[in-house]
Design an enzyme around this catalytic site. Structure first.
Site, PDB file in Angstrom:
ATOM      1  N   HIS A   1       1.632 -12.812  -0.385  1.00  0.00           N
ATOM      2  CA  HIS A   1       1.645 -11.501  -0.824  1.00  0.00           C
ATOM      3  C   HIS A   1       3.083 -10.841  -0.486  1.00  0.00           C
ATOM      4  O   HIS A   1       2.867  -9.701  -0.329  1.00  0.00           O
ATOM      5  CB  HIS A   1       0.407 -10.531  -0.399  1.00  0.00           C
ATOM      6  CG  HIS A   1      -0.906 -11.084  -0.893  1.00  0.00           C
ATOM      7  ND1 HIS A   1      -1.405 -10.266  -1.877  1.00  0.00           N
ATOM      8  CD2 HIS A   1      -1.665 -11.980  -0.272  1.00  0.00           C
ATOM      9  CE1 HIS A   1      -2.504 -10.952  -1.862  1.00  0.00           C
ATOM     10  NE2 HIS A   1      -2.910 -11.987  -0.993  1.00  0.00           N
TER      11      HIS A   1
ATOM     12  N   ASN B   1      -8.440  -8.290  -3.567  1.00  0.00           N
ATOM     13  CA  ASN B   1      -7.596  -8.876  -4.597  1.00  0.00           C
ATOM     14  C   ASN B   1      -8.139  -8.480  -6.106  1.00  0.00           C
ATOM     15  O   ASN B   1      -9.192  -7.559  -6.055  1.00  0.00           O
ATOM     16  CB  ASN B   1      -8.039 -10.362  -4.716  1.00  0.00           C
ATOM     17  CG  ASN B   1      -7.013 -11.198  -3.508  1.00  0.00           C
ATOM     18  OD1 ASN B   1      -6.184 -10.590  -3.147  1.00  0.00           O
ATOM     19  ND2 ASN B   1      -7.222 -12.317  -3.183  1.00  0.00           N
TER      20      ASN B   1
ATOM     21  N   TYR C   1      -4.690 -11.452  10.418  1.00  0.00           N
ATOM     22  CA  TYR C   1      -3.692 -10.175   9.829  1.00  0.00           C
ATOM     23  C   TYR C   1      -3.036  -9.553  11.198  1.00  0.00           C
ATOM     24  O   TYR C   1      -1.843  -9.462  10.988  1.00  0.00           O
ATOM     25  CB  TYR C   1      -4.615  -9.290   9.069  1.00  0.00           C
ATOM     26  CG  TYR C   1      -4.946  -9.885   7.803  1.00  0.00           C
ATOM     27  CD1 TYR C   1      -5.742 -10.878   7.761  1.00  0.00           C
ATOM     28  CD2 TYR C   1      -4.408  -9.338   6.644  1.00  0.00           C
ATOM     29  CE1 TYR C   1      -6.294 -11.196   6.376  1.00  0.00           C
ATOM     30  CE2 TYR C   1      -4.674  -9.849   5.272  1.00  0.00           C
ATOM     31  CZ  TYR C   1      -5.543 -11.015   5.401  1.00  0.00           C
ATOM     32  OH  TYR C   1      -5.814 -11.376   4.223  1.00  0.00           O
TER      33      TYR C   1
HETATM   34 FE1  HDD Z   1      -4.997 -12.525   2.975  1.00  0.00          FE
HETATM   35  C1  HDD Z   1      -2.034 -10.989   3.124  1.00  0.00           C
HETATM   36  C2  HDD Z   1      -6.067 -10.503   0.393  1.00  0.00           C
HETATM   37  C3  HDD Z   1      -7.758 -14.394   2.532  1.00  0.00           C
HETATM   38  C4  HDD Z   1      -4.201 -14.346   5.964  1.00  0.00           C
HETATM   39  N1  HDD Z   1      -4.154 -11.084   2.101  1.00  0.00           N
HETATM   40  C5  HDD Z   1      -3.061 -10.494   2.310  1.00  0.00           C
HETATM   41  C6  HDD Z   1      -2.714  -9.356   1.425  1.00  0.00           C
HETATM   42  C7  HDD Z   1      -3.952  -9.189   0.497  1.00  0.00           C
HETATM   43  C8  HDD Z   1      -4.727 -10.300   0.695  1.00  0.00           C
HETATM   44  C9  HDD Z   1      -3.964  -8.005  -0.492  1.00  0.00           C
HETATM   45  C10 HDD Z   1      -1.589  -8.449   1.395  1.00  0.00           C
HETATM   46  C11 HDD Z   1      -1.617  -7.278   2.268  1.00  0.00           C
HETATM   47  C12 HDD Z   1      -0.323  -6.363   1.863  1.00  0.00           C
HETATM   48  O1  HDD Z   1      -0.244  -5.765   0.981  1.00  0.00           O
HETATM   49  O2  HDD Z   1       0.138  -6.240   3.139  1.00  0.00           O
HETATM   50  N2  HDD Z   1      -6.373 -12.525   1.670  1.00  0.00           N
HETATM   51  C13 HDD Z   1      -6.741 -11.280   0.710  1.00  0.00           C
HETATM   52  C14 HDD Z   1      -8.230 -11.634   0.011  1.00  0.00           C
HETATM   53  C15 HDD Z   1      -8.695 -12.832   0.735  1.00  0.00           C
HETATM   54  C16 HDD Z   1      -7.544 -13.140   1.676  1.00  0.00           C
HETATM   55  C17 HDD Z   1      -8.794 -10.941  -0.887  1.00  0.00           C
HETATM   56  C18 HDD Z   1     -10.053 -13.695   0.582  1.00  0.00           C
HETATM   57  C19 HDD Z   1     -10.962 -13.016   0.081  1.00  0.00           C
HETATM   58  N3  HDD Z   1      -5.923 -14.068   3.950  1.00  0.00           N
HETATM   59  C20 HDD Z   1      -6.944 -14.712   3.706  1.00  0.00           C
HETATM   60  C21 HDD Z   1      -7.152 -15.633   4.533  1.00  0.00           C
HETATM   61  C22 HDD Z   1      -6.185 -15.939   5.598  1.00  0.00           C
HETATM   62  C23 HDD Z   1      -5.430 -14.722   5.118  1.00  0.00           C
HETATM   63  C24 HDD Z   1      -8.856 -16.449   4.744  1.00  0.00           C
HETATM   64  C25 HDD Z   1      -6.330 -16.444   6.744  1.00  0.00           C
HETATM   65  C26 HDD Z   1      -6.945 -16.975   7.360  1.00  0.00           C
HETATM   66  N4  HDD Z   1      -3.261 -12.555   4.134  1.00  0.00           N
HETATM   67  C27 HDD Z   1      -3.323 -13.404   5.340  1.00  0.00           C
HETATM   68  C28 HDD Z   1      -2.101 -13.309   6.174  1.00  0.00           C
HETATM   69  C29 HDD Z   1      -1.566 -11.894   5.210  1.00  0.00           C
HETATM   70  C30 HDD Z   1      -2.316 -11.912   4.181  1.00  0.00           C
HETATM   71  C31 HDD Z   1      -1.247 -14.380   6.588  1.00  0.00           C
HETATM   72  C32 HDD Z   1      -0.091 -12.188   4.990  1.00  0.00           C
HETATM   73  C33 HDD Z   1       0.609 -10.787   5.113  1.00  0.00           C
HETATM   74  C34 HDD Z   1      -0.332 -10.162   5.902  1.00  0.00           C
HETATM   75  O3  HDD Z   1      -1.327 -10.880   6.133  1.00  0.00           O
HETATM   76  O4  HDD Z   1       0.121  -8.950   6.505  1.00  0.00           O
HETATM   77  O5  HDD Z   1      -2.493 -12.668   7.392  1.00  0.00           O
END
Ligand code: HDD
Length: 697
Positions: A83, A156, A370
């Site tokens: 993202h 999402n 997160y």
């Molecule tokens: Fe995630 C970012 C949505 C599963 C780990 N995720 C991130 C963002 C969104 C989502 C919208 C952007 C947030 C922003 O605008 O800063 N993610 C989802 C959805 C998931 C999902 C709807 C499943 C239903 N995510 C998911 C899993 C993991 C992560 C299973 C890790 C185990 N997601 C992350 C992250 C991020 C992230 C690596 C990257 C940047 C951040 O968090 O701030 O931690």
């Protein structure tokens, strides 16, 4: 694209500055504002470094230059691992139905209650500089600054996910991102690594159907749904829990573009989605979504065909209604992209009293990830003090101290609890967050429940809920993506999954991919597979928007055009709540038949019709038939099944585009005010899908 009034408003005065040769440079600056160092020292000369004589070296003592370059050198922070490309805005959530009998969550305490929010939309796979219209899932994250703390709903635009357990997330993301050796392809799933992983991950099949549908090429952020995905809990003051799934419903209705438009849009305007949001807010056309909830109890969960803790499954609206409880309105762009959109830190673990987690294993893993990633990205534990992350509706009081970039030190000697000094904050058992007392039993083991086993029934349900045109889009997307895979075994493995989803889809894909041999269906747990009824709510085309509001009409014209007709069209578009953009050979203006000069917003070469929702063509003395960009403009709009308004003077262009004699409900002749209004009334639907059969195959 033209500058908006907001963008130009800060240019207030012109001041002068002397250059090396004594020449005068003029700069736009704020009135009476002095340029200073970070220490507040006013800078005398920002153009020339301090040197030992004209031909001599730059001096180390030039603190102004040293500080300026030092800061510049450190401007970048790590982009989000997923993202990375996103765009945010501020707004308000207004509760329209109090839920006090179901949850103590502050935003739903009373009808009419307003809560400030910050929203960030994003693509998943591409890096910060990638294009907006990649085929990709979109993030839809909302931070509610409630009076009981910050609540983040990090969702999402698709209600299910690729995997059932967070332990698989790094592999999923590695597979979709550019391959580690060659560092391509950027912002795409159309490559071997992604489909290799997916074809070995049957639980992904439901999400893959959504990903290959037009949901992943939305017209704009403002025309897509948002979903919390997981089942959460609402909890009352008494500790009674109700399961809940969150839905954001765009007031503009669901709208997407076609794949060919997406590809061309990425070239014509890679910032299309962020520009659209910025422009909409700037002109006061504030985007809105309704917040809906599906609420159900344990008895419903037990009777539902799937496990409500499985994030690869949804609950069709037809089985559990979506009840609208509030409205989100985005009405303020950020002042600074980095400070707000880049530094905003969402976390699924940010919940407030009245909202709790369930044992969905994907959600549990997210709650860890997160907070962890914010530390890396924002450089220390004090990112919660940044204005975009700090709670606004309630006090923050604790004994957390120090750390990098601390700006909120407590006064006094007390920095622990309990303390006998009679000072400082204390926990409060009644007002504080109390976790839902969910009973937990069972052996410690790495396991996946049998109730998570059916990977195909809902994939099939999604596919059969689409219109024939949407089904064709899914098929073409699959063929496009799998054709980019070099390894034949991957294509074949994917078709083996499609055989468990829909025979016709699988056979057509095998045929268009030119598979030498149709594979056997992938092993599936037949015991659990079901034949579910179509759910019409899952289709975009079956649920068209109700108006042209917020959409853009591109009017292509040339000198000598019919001014009265343009005025009629402008009125009709404005009455429909739309926006008009004038596309002409010269950006400086276009002269109408009455010799009035009209403003032009786009030059033909830089504004292909893919950027507009509907088009009108009103050529003047230059019939535009010999202008290649004008021919593409009309031809593309026709191929993309758009509504097209044509003045009589467009006859030569129509002929050049091979459209003479072509007639369908999407081609409208424009003569006067009445015809302009009936054209607009037709434009409110989506596309003229029947035209697609002309171009298929
Ligand atoms: Fe995630 C970012 C949505 C599963 C780990 N995720 C991130 C963002 C969104 C989502 C919208 C952007 C947030 C922003 O605008 O800063 N993610 C989802 C959805 C998931 C999902 C709807 C499943 C239903 N995510 C998911 C899993 C993991 C992560 C299973 C890790 C185990 N997601 C992350 C992250 C991020 C992230 C690596 C990257 C940047 C951040 O968090 O701030 O931690």
């Amino acid at each position: 694209m033209t500058e908006t009034p907001r963008q130009t408003a800060s240019i207030e005065t012109l001041t002068s500055e002397r250059g090396a040769g004594g020449e005068i440079h003029q700069h736009a600056t704020g009135k009476d504002e002095r340029l200073t160092t970070a220490q507040g020292v006013v800078i005398a000369d920002n153009q020339n470094s301090l040197r030992a004589g004209a031909p001599g070296p730059t001096l180390l003592e030039d603190f102004a230059m040293r500080e300026k370059i030092f800061h510049f050198d450190h401007e970048r922070i790590p982009e989000r691992v997923v993202h990375a490309r996103g765009y945010g805005a501020h707004g308000t959530f207004t509760c329209t139905r109090a839920l006090t009998d179901i949850t103590r969550a502050a935003p739903f305490a009373s009808s009419g209650k307003e809560t400030e929010v910050f929203v960030r939309f994003s693509t998943v796979a591409g890096s910060k500089g990638s294009a907006d219209l990649a085929r990709d899932v979109r993030g839809f994250s909302v931070k509610f600054y409630t009076d009981e703390g910050n609540w983040d709903l990090v969702g999402n635009n698709i209600p299910v996910f690729f995997i059932q357990d967070a332990i698989k997330f790094p592999d999923l993301v590695h597979a979709v991102k550019p391959a580690p050796d060659r560092a391509f392809p950027q912002a795409q799933s159309a490559h071997d690594n992604f489909w290799d992983f997916i074809s070995l991950t049957p639980e992904a099949m439901h999400m893959v159907m959504w990903q290959m549908s037009d949901r992943t090429i939305p017209r704009s952020f403002t025309t897509m749904e948002g979903f919390g995905v997981h089942t959460f809990r609402f909890v009352t003051v008494e500790g009674v829990s109700t399961f809940v799934k969150f839905h954001w419903k765009p007031r503009m209705g669901l709208q997407s573009v076609l794949w060919d438009e997406a590809v061309k849009s990425n070239g014509a305007d890679p910032d299309r989605h962020r520009r659209d949001l910025w422009d909409a807010i700037d002109r006061g056309d504030f985007p809105e979504w309704d917040l809906g909830v599906q609420m159900f109890d344990q008895a419903f969960a037990d009777s539902f065909a799937f496990d409500v803790l499985d994030p690869t499954k949804l609950i069709p609206e037809e089985d559990c209604p979506v009840e609208i409880i509030g409205t989100l309105r985005l009405d303020r762009a950020v002042d600074n992209f980095f400070a707000e959109t880049e530094q905003v830190a969402f976390c699924t673990a940010n919940v407030i009293p009245g909202i709790d987690f369930t044992d969905d294993p994907l959600l549990q893993g997210r709650n860890f990830s997160y907070l962890d990633t914010q530390l890396k990205r924002l450089g220390g534990p004090n990112f919660t003090k940044l204005p975009v992350n700090a709670p606004r509706g309630c006090p923050v009081s604790n004994y957390q101290q120090d750390g990098h970039m601390q700006t909120a030190a407590r006064k006094g000697r007390v920095n622990y609890e309990p303390n006998g000094w009679g000072e400082g904050p204390r926990a409060h058992p009644l007002e504080g967050y109390v976790s839902y007392r969910a009973p937990v039993t069972g052996p410690k083991a790495r396991l996946r429940p049998e109730s998570f086993a059916d990977h195909y029934s809902q994939a099939r349900q999604f596919y059969i809920s689409q219109t024939p045109s949407e089904q064709e889009h899914i098929l073409s997307a699959l063929v496009f993506e799998l054709s980019k895979c070099v390894e034949p075994a991957i294509r074949s493995r994917m078709v083996s999954h499609l055989l468990n989803i829909d025979l016709g889809l699988a056979q057509a894909a095998a045929d268009r991919l030119g598979l030498v041999e149709t594979p056997k269906a992938a092993p599936a747990s037949q015991a659990t597979q079901m034949d579910l009824a179509p759910a019409p709510s899952l289709s975009i085309q079956a649920n068209p928007p109700a108006s042209f509001k917020g959409r853009i009409m591109g009017v292509m014209l040339s000198d000598g055009f019919d001014g009265a007709l343009l005025a009629a069209l402008e009125q009709a578009v404005s009455e429909a709540g739309g926006v008009i953009r004038i596309v002409a050979p010269r950006i400086g203006g276009a002269m109408c038949s009455n010799n009035n000069l009209h403003a032009v917003t786009d030059q033909i070469g830089g504004a292909p019709s893919v950027l507009f929702d509907a088009i009108a063509v009103l050529p003047g003395v230059d019939d535009l038939a010999s202008t290649p960009a004008a021919v593409d403009f009309l031809k593309d709009a026709h191929v993309h099944c758009k509504h097209i308004g044509l003045s009589e003077s467009a006859a030569d262009l129509v002929m050049e585009c091979g459209l003479k004699g072509a007639a369908d409900e999407g081609l409208h002749s424009l003569r006067d005010s009445d015809s302009a209004h009936s054209f607009l009334s037709a434009c409110k639907g989506l596309r003229v899908w029947g035209r697609e059969t002309l171009f298929s195959g």
